[in-house]
Design a protein around this motif. Structure first.
Motif, PDB file in Angstrom:
ATOM      1  N   SER A  32     -20.697  16.216   1.533  1.00  0.00           N
ATOM      2  CA  SER A  32     -19.526  15.606   2.173  1.00  0.00           C
ATOM      3  C   SER A  32     -19.766  14.129   2.470  1.00  0.00           C
ATOM      4  CB  SER A  32     -19.191  16.351   3.465  1.00  0.00           C
ATOM      5  OG  SER A  32     -18.859  17.692   3.202  1.00  0.00           O
ATOM      6  N   MET A  33     -20.986  13.817   2.889  1.00  0.00           N
ATOM      7  CA  MET A  33     -21.333  12.417   3.155  1.00  0.00           C
ATOM      8  C   MET A  33     -21.246  11.582   1.881  1.00  0.00           C
ATOM      9  SD  MET A  33     -24.569  12.725   5.757  1.00  0.00           S
ATOM     10  CE  MET A  33     -24.380  13.330   7.435  1.00  0.00           C
ATOM     11  N   LEU A  34     -21.785  12.120   0.779  1.00  0.00           N
ATOM     12  CA  LEU A  34     -21.730  11.408  -0.499  1.00  0.00           C
ATOM     13  C   LEU A  34     -20.278  11.216  -0.942  1.00  0.00           C
ATOM     14  CD1 LEU A  34     -24.647  13.117  -2.480  1.00  0.00           C
ATOM     15  CD2 LEU A  34     -24.553  10.735  -1.722  1.00  0.00           C
ATOM     16  N   ASP A  35     -19.494  12.261  -0.757  1.00  0.00           N
ATOM     17  CA  ASP A  35     -18.090  12.200  -1.144  1.00  0.00           C
ATOM     18  C   ASP A  35     -17.355  11.117  -0.341  1.00  0.00           C
ATOM     19  OD1 ASP A  35     -16.040  13.210  -2.797  1.00  0.00           O
ATOM     20  OD2 ASP A  35     -15.198  14.326  -1.116  1.00  0.00           O
ATOM     21  N   GLN A  36     -17.661  11.029   0.956  1.00  0.00           N
ATOM     22  CA  GLN A  36     -17.054  10.010   1.816  1.00  0.00           C
ATOM     23  C   GLN A  36     -17.483   8.614   1.384  1.00  0.00           C
ATOM     24  OE1 GLN A  36     -14.960  10.733   4.517  1.00  0.00           O
ATOM     25  NE2 GLN A  36     -14.599   8.531   4.639  1.00  0.00           N
ATOM     26  N   LEU A  38     -18.644   8.711 -12.154  1.00  0.00           N
ATOM     27  CA  LEU A  38     -19.222   9.011 -10.842  1.00  0.00           C
ATOM     28  C   LEU A  38     -18.278   9.902 -10.049  1.00  0.00           C
ATOM     29  CD1 LEU A  38     -21.332   8.658  -8.630  1.00  0.00           C
ATOM     30  CD2 LEU A  38     -20.228   6.491  -8.000  1.00  0.00           C
ATOM     31  N   GLN A  39     -16.990   9.572 -10.093  1.00  0.00           N
ATOM     32  CA  GLN A  39     -16.019  10.403  -9.390  1.00  0.00           C
ATOM     33  C   GLN A  39     -15.964  11.805  -9.979  1.00  0.00           C
ATOM     34  OE1 GLN A  39     -12.432   8.010  -9.706  1.00  0.00           O
ATOM     35  NE2 GLN A  39     -12.692   7.235  -7.607  1.00  0.00           N
ATOM     36  N   LEU A  42     -17.500  17.600  -9.533  1.00  0.00           N
ATOM     37  CA  LEU A  42     -18.265  18.744 -10.029  1.00  0.00           C
ATOM     38  C   LEU A  42     -19.278  19.204  -8.986  1.00  0.00           C
ATOM     39  CD1 LEU A  42     -18.875  20.624 -12.406  1.00  0.00           C
ATOM     40  CD2 LEU A  42     -20.496  18.912 -13.258  1.00  0.00           C
ATOM     41  N   LEU A  43     -19.939  18.248  -8.331  1.00  0.00           N
ATOM     42  CA  LEU A  43     -20.907  18.585  -7.287  1.00  0.00           C
ATOM     43  C   LEU A  43     -20.226  19.322  -6.143  1.00  0.00           C
ATOM     44  CD1 LEU A  43     -23.676  18.380  -5.896  1.00  0.00           C
ATOM     45  CD2 LEU A  43     -23.004  16.114  -5.066  1.00  0.00           C
ATOM     46  N   GLN A  44     -19.048  18.846  -5.769  1.00  0.00           N
ATOM     47  CA  GLN A  44     -18.320  19.489  -4.681  1.00  0.00           C
ATOM     48  C   GLN A  44     -17.962  20.930  -5.034  1.00  0.00           C
ATOM     49  OE1 GLN A  44     -14.501  17.763  -3.797  1.00  0.00           O
ATOM     50  NE2 GLN A  44     -14.481  18.548  -1.714  1.00  0.00           N
ATOM     51  N   ARG A  45     -17.474  21.123  -6.260  1.00  0.00           N
ATOM     52  CA  ARG A  45     -17.089  22.462  -6.683  1.00  0.00           C
ATOM     53  C   ARG A  45     -18.298  23.401  -6.735  1.00  0.00           C
ATOM     54  NH1 ARG A  45     -14.423  20.962 -10.628  1.00  0.00           N
ATOM     55  NH2 ARG A  45     -15.871  21.269 -12.371  1.00  0.00           N
ATOM     56  N   LEU A  70     -21.760  27.706  -4.527  1.00  0.00           N
ATOM     57  CA  LEU A  70     -23.070  28.111  -4.025  1.00  0.00           C
ATOM     58  C   LEU A  70     -22.958  28.617  -2.593  1.00  0.00           C
ATOM     59  CD1 LEU A  70     -26.180  28.256  -4.212  1.00  0.00           C
ATOM     60  CD2 LEU A  70     -26.245  25.850  -3.511  1.00  0.00           C
ATOM     61  N   GLN A  71     -22.187  27.904  -1.794  1.00  0.00           N
ATOM     62  CA  GLN A  71     -22.016  28.294  -0.393  1.00  0.00           C
ATOM     63  C   GLN A  71     -21.378  29.679  -0.287  1.00  0.00           C
ATOM     64  OE1 GLN A  71     -18.937  26.270   1.903  1.00  0.00           O
ATOM     65  NE2 GLN A  71     -20.422  25.926   3.526  1.00  0.00           N
TER      66      GLN A  71
END
Length: 706
Positions: A322-326, A341-342, A347-350, A355-356
């Motif tokens: 979330s920090m990276l996304d912000q 990068l976006q 992809l990382l967020q998804r 994983l969560q």
């Protein structure tokens, strides 16, 4: 591997076997008992006896041995089952559970209870089958099992078609199939404790050991199954003509394993390690299944602490993501960001969310683990009350977080006992008013949005509104005849409140229901009641699926960001001046569709500076807590998001009006609001500030709503 790990695995296996035994005893039809159920109960007792003997738990071994013999007579049709016999078996199961817990805590089981249950079981044997049952001799070593004689094996119900027995040679050929070197050494060492090894030979695919002694094949298999799967063992009697051939052929090859045994550290262990293989599957059941290698086991046992550690790490990963996304979002607003990068961040967020969810699912277990306890509770309570009850369960496969499952059991037990005692009428009363003599109690679970809904339904007398109000007034509670049914029904959760005419050992003391409500609220849930006089009552518990992740609504008040649990948010609206009223004192209410809701100004309660003080310029978020609705005044709705819950009390201290905290994408801490706690805090602050009237009070209408 530490020997303590082997003990822990045995305790877990025995717990499961005792639970299975209780379930079958509760379900069995005494008039027409199912042979498969009787076999399953017998196998459970037999497996526990074998394991207890292996680890030297003499009291548990003797208790299960006597019960096992009685069960053997029952499955052969020589002992007719009755309801009182099943009650005795259930009592014996409870005592065996106490003995197991005593050994788990490295204590000696209660000798008086042990002697009493053994005497009771022996008395049943004398009265029903005309003979006493001898318990096996006490074990003298923590690794030895009692050597059962041929007569004892017969008493155990081991016929020739069920398992091979030692013949006139007194020898058995034990074949270990697809067993690795480490387990084989331990198994051979265990066999040495059961008898004399005459010879041993073979390889990893099939290793044969010829054993002399009076131990039965079934006892050998019961012990071995705590280490390997049942289909990895093959036990056959040694014919008289085979003895010399086996001895001469196998003896030279027995030397290398013997040298390994003397040098391997595993030989220092005096107890065989039980593997996580459920042993209730006996000879016929296990061998009827398709054979699988041990390596193909579909499940493993993992410590809850390890799972919690993974969940915490994944939570930290989500916060970092979330920090990276912000950060990427802020960079994009300033100078534009590379599209790759976006794309990578998306992809990382998804993947992080997937994983969560996958990790969280590890902690989810079916409600069946909770519901399985209640057939016994209903049976025992109905017996004490003299009532006839049918228990129905729905939604047993519905999953809930393990921590919540453990904490919901006690509140549910109290609600069930309350329905049985106060809700469902006596059989004669039910019959006189045209109802079936047998009352119906239903336990149901299902998912509802991001929550789980658990219901306790009965077809009893229902709640009497007038009686509840009269009792409340008698107890000095602040009530009125204009209260809604929902508010009146919530009175049963008041401390010390009871409508029972007399106190029984089941209920009637006025304690418990307030604890039920408090515990459910402590889990982030709420309890609601619907009732119709003469038809029954439905008590509903709404809980979040997990306490580690929260779906929340981010709100802004001044320069602060807070999180409202999404499950409590009903709607949001712009307040109108004409809809706001000043009540007696400093209370303010907001009229929403003919309902008057208490107003909570968060900036006043939380002492937030630079917030909007004009209610008509604020946003009113309608929320629900403890069965009541409130209007919370906020400056701005930021949006919905899933947050990782951090326990504030463990890391700091308990803060009124706050349930927990979370870390936002920009690294700042946001407090998660407790709806009911905020209302209590608001009332307390107004009480403390009574001498000084606030300036904003003149804004509202001075008349009270009618």
């Amino acid at each position: 591997m530490d020997i303590a790990d082997f003990f822990d695995t045995f305790f877990e296996e025995a717990e499961e076997l005792l639970a299975d035994m209780e379930q079958h005893l509760l379900e069995i039809d005494v008039d027409n008992p199912d042979s498969e159920q009787l076999d399953a109960i017998f196998r459970a007792a037999h497996s526990i006896k074998g394991g207890a003997g292996t680890f030297g738990f003499g009291v548990l071994q003797n208790t299960t041995h006597i019960m096992e013999n009685l069960l053997d007579y029952a499955r052969k049709g020589e002992l007719a089952l009755r309801a009182d016999l099943v009650d005795t078996f259930l009592e014996a199961k409870d005592i065996m559970h106490e003995q197991l817990n005593a050994y788990r805590n490295e204590e000696e089981p209660d000798q008086e209870t042990y002697e009493r249950i053994c005497q009771t079981l022996q008395q049943i044997a004398l009265e029903e089958i005309g003979q006493s049952l001898e318990a096996p001799a006490e074990t003298t070593s923590s690794a030895s099992t009692p050597a059962a004689s041929t007569e004892e094996a017969s008493a155990d119900g081991l016929s020739a078609d069920e398992a091979p027995q030692a013949n006139s040679t007194g020898q058995l050929k034990v074949a270990l199939i697809n067993v690795d070197d480490k387990d084989r050494l331990l198994l051979v060492e265990e066999l040495e404790q059961l008898g004399d090894i005459e010879s041993q030979s073979g390889d990893d695919k099939r290793y044969e050991v010829v054993l002399s002694g009076s131990v039965s094949a079934d006892d050998i298999e019961a012990v071995m199954c705590f280490i390997i799967e049942p289909d990895q063992i093959d036990i056959q009697p040694v014919a008289t003509g085979e003895v010399k051939a086996d001895a001469s052929a196998g003896q030279p090859e027995a030397k290398p394993p013997t040298e390994q045994e003397t040098s391997a550290p595993a030989t220092e262990q005096k107890a065989s390690p039980p593997a996580p293989a459920k042993t209730e599957a006996g000879d016929g059941q296990a061998k009827g299944k398709a054979k699988k290698a041990a390596s193909e086991s579909s499940s493993i046992r993992v410590s809850v602490d390890k799972v919690d550690q993974i969940i915490n790490l994944v939570g930290e990963l989500i916060i970092t993501q979330s920090m990276l996304d912000q950060t990427v979002s802020d960079l994009g607003e300033q100078s534009g960001v590379n599209s790759s990068l976006q794309s990578g961040m998306s992809l990382l967020q998804r993947n992080a969310r997937d994983l969560q969810e996958s990790v969280m699912s590890i902690r989810m277990i079916p409600m069946e683990f909770v519901f399985s306890r209640f057939p016994r509770v209903v049976r025992d309570t109905a017996g004490k009350l003299g009532k006839e009850i049918e228990l129905v369960t729905e939604g047993k496969s519905t999953e809930l977080d393990k921590s919540l499952v453990e904490r919901i059991t006690d509140p549910l037990t109290h609600l069930v006992r309350n329905s049985l005692d106060h809700g469902i009428e006596m059989p004669d009363v039910r019959e006189s008013i045209g109802k079936p003599r047998t009352g119906k109690l239903t336990l149901a679970a299902r998912h509802q949005g991001g929550n789980i809904l658990i219901e306790v339904r009965d077809d009893g007398a229902g709640l009497d509104r007038d009686r509840l109000l009269a009792k409340a007034k008698e107890n000095g509670l602040n009530v009125s005849d204009t209260m809604s049914d929902e508010e009146v029904y919530q009175l049963i959760f008041a401390p010390g409140f009871s409508t029972a005419n007399e106190v029984t050992d089941v209920s009637g003391r006025g304690v418990g229901m307030d604890v039920v409500k408090r515990n459910i609220q402590g889990m982030g849930g709420r309890v609601e009641i619907q009732s119709k006089k003469g038809e029954g009552t439905v008590t509903s518990i709404v809980l979040p699926l997990t306490l580690a992740i929260l779906d929340g609504m981010s709100i802004k008040v001044g320069g602060e960001t807070f999180i409202l649990p999404l499950s409590t948010v009903l709607e949001s609206l712009q307040p109108n001046k004409d809809d706001m009223y000043a009540m007696a004192g400093d209370d303010v209410v907001l009229k929403v569709r003919d309902e008057y809701l208490p107003v909570i100004a968060i900036h006043e309660v939380m002492d937030v500076e630079n917030a909007i003080t004009d209610p008509t310029k604020s946003i009113a978020v309608i929320v629900q807590g403890e069965g009541r609705r409130y209007a919370m005044l906020v400056d701005e709705l930021v949006g919905q998001q899933q947050v990782v819950v951090k326990n504030l009390e463990d890391n700091y201290r308990k803060v009124p009006g706050i349930s927990a905290a979370t870390i936002l994408g920009d690294g700042s801490v946001a407090l998660i609001l407790d709806i009911s706690g905020l209302h209590r805090l608001s009332r307390a602050k107004k009480e403390a500030a009574k001498p000084a009237k606030t300036q904003t009070m003149s804004f509202y209408k001075e008349s009270e709503p009618s």
